[in-house]
Design a protein around this motif. Sequence first.
Motif, PDB file in Angstrom:
ATOM      1  N   ALA A  26     -37.605  21.521 -18.865  1.00 16.80           N
ATOM      2  CA  ALA A  26     -39.015  21.832 -18.652  1.00 16.80           C
ATOM      3  C   ALA A  26     -39.709  20.525 -18.308  1.00 16.80           C
ATOM      4  CB  ALA A  26     -39.611  22.426 -19.922  1.00 16.80           C
ATOM      5  N   ARG A  27     -40.389  20.502 -17.170  1.00 12.20           N
ATOM      6  CA  ARG A  27     -41.024  19.248 -16.764  1.00 12.20           C
ATOM      7  C   ARG A  27     -42.529  19.418 -16.674  1.00 12.20           C
ATOM      8  NH1 ARG A  27     -36.695  16.143 -13.831  1.00 12.20           N
ATOM      9  NH2 ARG A  27     -35.013  17.640 -13.621  1.00 12.20           N
ATOM     10  N   PRO A  28     -43.268  18.448 -17.170  1.00 13.70           N
ATOM     11  CA  PRO A  28     -44.726  18.557 -17.153  1.00 13.70           C
ATOM     12  C   PRO A  28     -45.327  17.965 -15.884  1.00 13.70           C
ATOM     13  CG  PRO A  28     -44.061  16.661 -18.422  1.00 13.70           C
ATOM     14  CD  PRO A  28     -42.795  17.244 -17.848  1.00 13.70           C
ATOM     15  N   PRO A  81     -49.820  22.383 -15.521  1.00 14.07           N
ATOM     16  CA  PRO A  81     -50.304  21.313 -16.402  1.00 14.07           C
ATOM     17  C   PRO A  81     -50.477  21.782 -17.853  1.00 14.07           C
ATOM     18  CG  PRO A  81     -51.591  21.393 -14.405  1.00 14.07           C
ATOM     19  CD  PRO A  81     -50.775  22.648 -14.440  1.00 14.07           C
ATOM     20  N   ILE A  82     -50.576  23.093 -18.066  1.00 14.22           N
ATOM     21  CA  ILE A  82     -50.686  23.601 -19.434  1.00 14.22           C
ATOM     22  C   ILE A  82     -49.297  23.900 -19.997  1.00 14.22           C
ATOM     23  CG2 ILE A  82     -51.685  25.417 -20.879  1.00 14.22           C
ATOM     24  CD1 ILE A  82     -53.800  25.859 -18.815  1.00 14.22           C
ATOM     25  N   GLN A  83     -48.415  24.429 -19.152  1.00  9.45           N
ATOM     26  CA  GLN A  83     -47.178  25.014 -19.675  1.00  9.45           C
ATOM     27  C   GLN A  83     -45.866  24.396 -19.217  1.00  9.45           C
ATOM     28  OE1 GLN A  83     -46.637  29.218 -19.151  1.00  9.45           O
ATOM     29  NE2 GLN A  83     -48.365  29.610 -20.487  1.00  9.45           N
ATOM     30  N   GLN A  84     -45.861  23.494 -18.291  1.00 15.15           N
ATOM     31  CA  GLN A  84     -44.624  22.917 -17.722  1.00 15.15           C
ATOM     32  C   GLN A  84     -43.841  23.927 -16.869  1.00 15.15           C
ATOM     33  OE1 GLN A  84     -44.479  22.491 -21.500  1.00 15.15           O
ATOM     34  NE2 GLN A  84     -46.100  21.108 -20.887  1.00 15.15           N
ATOM     35  N   HIS A  92     -40.353  25.464 -15.621  1.00 18.10           N
ATOM     36  CA  HIS A  92     -38.997  25.688 -16.130  1.00 18.10           C
ATOM     37  C   HIS A  92     -38.369  26.782 -15.284  1.00 18.10           C
ATOM     38  CE1 HIS A  92     -35.857  27.130 -18.983  1.00 18.10           C
ATOM     39  NE2 HIS A  92     -35.755  25.849 -19.204  1.00 18.10           N
TER      40      HIS A  92
END
Lengths: 313, 307, 433
Positions: B123-125, B228-231, B233
């Motif tokens: 998961a990347r932000p 930007p809130i949840q990443q 994936h």
Amino acid sequence: MRGGRLIGLHLGLVAVLFALNFVLPAYSHGTVARVMVLATYAMGYNILFGYTGLLSLGHAMFFAAGMYGLAMPMTHLGLGAGPALLTGIGSAAVLSLGVGLLALRTRGVAFMIVTLMFSQAAWLTILLAGRWTRGDEGVVIPQADRMLLGLDLSDPSTRYLAALALFSAVLFGTLWLVRQPIGRVLVAIRENEDRAELLGYDTFRHKLGAVVLSGTVSGAAGAAYGLFFGYAGASFAETHYSIFPLLWVLLGGAGTVIGPFLGTLFMFYLIDLTSGLTPAYMLVAGVALVLLTLFAPQGLAGEIRRRWWRGLP
Amino acid sequence: MEFGPHLMLAVLEGAVTAAVLALMASGLSLVFGVMRVVNVAHGQFFMLGAVLAWAVSSALGGGAVGFVAALLLAPVIAGALAVAADLTVLKRVGYDPERTIVATIGLLYILQQAALMTYGPEARPVAPPFNDRLALPWIEFGPEGPGLIWPWGLSITSYKLFVMGAAAAVLAGLWALMTRTGIGLVMRATQLDRETAQAFGIPVERVYAGVFGLGAALAALAGVLIVPIQQAHYLMGGDALLLSFIVVIIGGLGSLGGTVIAALLIGLSDGIVSVFFSPTLAKILATLLVALVLVFRPEGLMGKAAR
Amino acid sequence: MPVTKTDAGPRSPARRSAIKTLAAAAAGTASLPLWARYAGAQSAAPIRIGFQMHATGIGAAYGRWYDRTTRAALRLINEAGGINGRPVELVTEDDGTDPKRGAEVVEKFASLHRCDVGYGTLFSHVVMGSAPRAGELKLPYFVVSEGHHVASGALNRWTLQPGITDVKSQVLAMAPFVRENLGRKVTMIFPDYAFGHDHRDFFSQAIEAQGGEVVAKLAIPPTETSFTKYFAKIPRETEVIYHVMVGPSVLTFVKEMGEFFGPSRPEIFGFIDSLESVDLQSPGLDFLEGTYFWEGMPRYVQPDQTEFDRHYRAAIGIDENGALAADPSDVSAYAHMFGCWETLYVIKAGMEACGYRGPDDRAALVEAVEAMTEMPLSNDHPQGAKLFNGRTHQVFGPQYISKVENGRLVVQAETPIEAGFYPDEVDYTTQSL
């Protein structure tokens, strides 16, 4: 005449599967046993989808009801495998009756969504009841407890034959059902529900019967799966286990008796063989599905029916 | 936390969920309404939007520039991909409902595996362009009359407010497109009666391709906004698909207004029910609540009989 | 498209050609008469380790690091002459992080690939789904899961966990530190999974034994993607937040926790599972400064780094921040993946102890591992000295508690092995092999 050939074909399939018990190498032997149980699930699904025309996206809850209806009394009450198989099937029957009564107020896409959401709630309930179900991790059914009528179901050959017995019972049950008047009413509902109703059939009761039958067969498959392979877990209640029977049935040929088996077998080996060749096996599976819809639109059995044998049930 | 502020927080969080859900579901609603097919791969376009947002913004070195570029580029790329899928596959199966399900399941596998192989399993932000924590006040009636207090934890971020605003703006634009323009008229005509529309010279196939692309673009846009809130994936599309699917049907087939109302219903009930029950029980009850809405109003909130 | 490193694919082409060679070899052997096949097994044919890998599905982020660690350890083992003079070959199968597929993969190892052992599973539900089949097929099954399932007695004599401490032991070891250094009143936030429930139950007991108290338990449903609404349920009197989350939303969880508390947070203690494989420098994580984490093995190089940790890092190619040296943005699952390395060395030691020759000696291998006790700190056990309990099939080792300082995890305490002991719940050695 047609009936004779038809029963001959299905008897032939069962005979071939029986013979395979003695010749298959160990890995495929176990695999075919598993595929027969899952194909039973698909056949249960097909009663509702293929013959009655109701697309459910929540059958995982029936499969799981059978599985947990078997596993919970075995784990916590020390019930034997035989009675537990019945509680498993019974749980699925009760659940499908309740779901049917509510969900059948809807039609078409709304029916899909209602079943989907009930199934989602059922899955979360398994997690919520983690004290007994151990949630996602699930429970192991000890090898020593998996004895049915004195037969050890962890023995490969016994398991295979038990799976074949379940599979054949449902196969011939379905075959019998679709040739009965009630089966024809179900098909009439699929083709045109309003007309069936105008002809004086109580479509609601027929549909409810189909939901309960379909759910119960699915539950029987779930209970058998837990018993044969020694594990009950919440992942079997997740949405993709509702999508699987739809996929298997569509691949094999909706509204055919033999299609669910073909679809399940095909999908299993598609994943199993491609995963040995490439890490991108899901990509291959995806492309295969797209190609199938393009070139075998009625599924495998549907294609056989279209090309070679118009009378295939 | 006291009951009042807690409820307010839950409503705010529910509203953010509802905004993203409405945006994503409006795309599915378009496809479903106009083309009468279920696009099982819709959630993957949402995922694609999020993944592309990460790719674009990290290629441009992050920051506001990268994010704005992602907002513009990701929907276009996802839309183009969807148009290509429509022309090569869906058109050739004649938009048959069942075959479309299998074909889009295939598409789902393809997109998911492609994301896993190129983007990876993490998961990347993506950093939001702005993200200030805004503490919120609450009115309390003390002995000296009403006064403002600042409860512990009651806050929202400026970015979450922006997401709500952006979703509202896009939906308003979509509504205007459907009701105020020729394109919208053509789409509505196709939705009402495909054969007649064709007889009147509407290029139904091009309309379908366009609608499929637009639906995917809306999902991708929702993906960019949420990242930007949840990443991002590669598996994020699954649950998003289920939720937006539910929203579309609850809202009533092909009704944009119904879709928005349903998204609000689901987002807010999810938030509000969570105030009163333990989290998983709340999820179960919220799910059953929404299912029962459909049981007792099978045509959806704003829809006419479904088929 | 997004840029990823060269070996981002879950499995490298080398493995594919290995499988092909294997298939060819299997086809070749199958055509030989029985005596010749047996004679072949006596020779220098490779030992086959079936690696059940989470290459896809929810466990994929861990799976790729389990894979890298496994390859590094096997490379060293093979360079040092293999096991009993035979090379070791890895047969990787993806289980999709799914219990059903997991069971099928175990069958494939035992019946199709003729592996000597099955190995490497992380997620508890996959272990639970696969272990019954391993037991029936009499395939030694070495899991690296940190679940309590093995030691709880739910599984069977063929399933062992000799490379990583289980969650019950980890949690027991943490309670004294939390109570003494952080506070008495604890709110726990955990996923509504069996794994989360283990944390809930074992930690509640342990902290009460220390004179502390759990004031709220928040079990978060696994599909949840937004968490702020649950933080409002944290009682105001909370002195310590104890969090352990898994899955793709962990970063959201931690970020929203920061946004919720703003400037006035209680003490925070988390399991690194909440941020495994996540760069602590990621946007939104700055509020973690000054909070505490359990680590299975310290991700950042510490001043007192052992030569064994240095050896282990170098072999996998990991830099001093716990990321891939070739790509510092690719952060490892450092707190868990040592379990793969150590398990492989346990398999090696077990095979050497029983003079393992082939699948007929599988039972002897299980008995040889059961006979193990102390495993000293060494290149084979770089995480720390361990004690294996042959009756419960579970290993016990030290645990680390680290604090975030300047965006790095700095070890504050290392708990002794004994801190994680609890009474045996099963004696697998009484079961027949």
